[in-house]
Scaffold this motif. Structure first.
Motif: not given
Length: 208
Positions: A132-145
């Motif tokens: 585990l390295t973290g959580a998606p950030g930036g604009d990436v997380k806006n496209h993950l439901v």
């Protein structure tokens, strides 16, 4: 004969690989002697190089760098140096990317490889160990439901290469296993199995 040969391999192969890795590391670090003027190098005084001397020099340089920059003046100089690098095209993007990775890996407050986890990869009926390295950030997380986490899947037997994946949190199982134990398990291709966890923990729950 076969028994004795295999016994010999089991003893000598780990020693040979360890010696090879140490020789590679020491030879690489010895390259720091190339920055020392020719008249000050060992071969000038005694006629031959001293293996490991460059390694000691590298360690001293790293220690002194940390010592000198761990104060107000040192921090000011480092900030000026970094400000200069950020103004150079190509170098700025490369340096900033490498620095972010190194800060994450080596900082005492970093989040690199926080936990060993079990994930379905490369398909739903196959599982592998990841970190585990973290959580998606930036604009990436806006496209993950939904809730997602970032994981690193190392390759075997070389864990320095691997794959970066973003997976649904519900599909990631946290393991009761240290990062070191998980790395040993991966590098050994499953031969060196970690110690069994208590039964209650083996029935691992999903990442909360």
């Amino acid at each position: 004969m076969r028994k004795y040969f295999i016994t010999g391999l089991l003893i000598l192969v780990p020693l040979a690989i360890t010696a090879w890795v140490l020789n590679l590391v020491i030879s690489t670090m010895d390259q720091s002697l190339l920055f020392v003027p020719e008249r000050w190098q060992p071969r000038t005084f005694i006629g031959f190089d001293i293996p490991g001397l460059g390694t000691l020099l590298t360690i001293v340089i790293v220690f002194l760098t940390g010592l000198l920059t761990n104060n107000l003046v040192g921090n000011y100089v480092v900030k000026l140096w970094e400000k200069l690098l950020t103004r150079i095209p190509v170098v700025s993007s490369l340096y900033s990317s490498v620095k972010q990775v190194s800060d994450t890996l080596f900082s005492s407050s970093g989040n690199a490889f926080r936990k060993a986890v079990l994930i379905p990869y490369p398909h739903q009926n196959s599982w592998t160990i990841a970190f585990l390295t973290g959580a998606p950030g930036g604009d990436v997380k806006n496209h993950l439901v939904g809730d997602y986490v970032s994981v690193y899947v190392p390759t075997t037997p070389n864990p320095t290469s691997g794959f970066f994946l973003m997976m649904a949190k519900q599909d990631v199982v946290e393991l009761d296993m240290s990062v070191d134990a998980a790395l040993k398990y991966i590098v050994s291709m499953g031969v060196v199995a970690p110690e069994d966890a208590p039964k209650a923990i083996v029935e691992a729950s999903k990442i909360n």
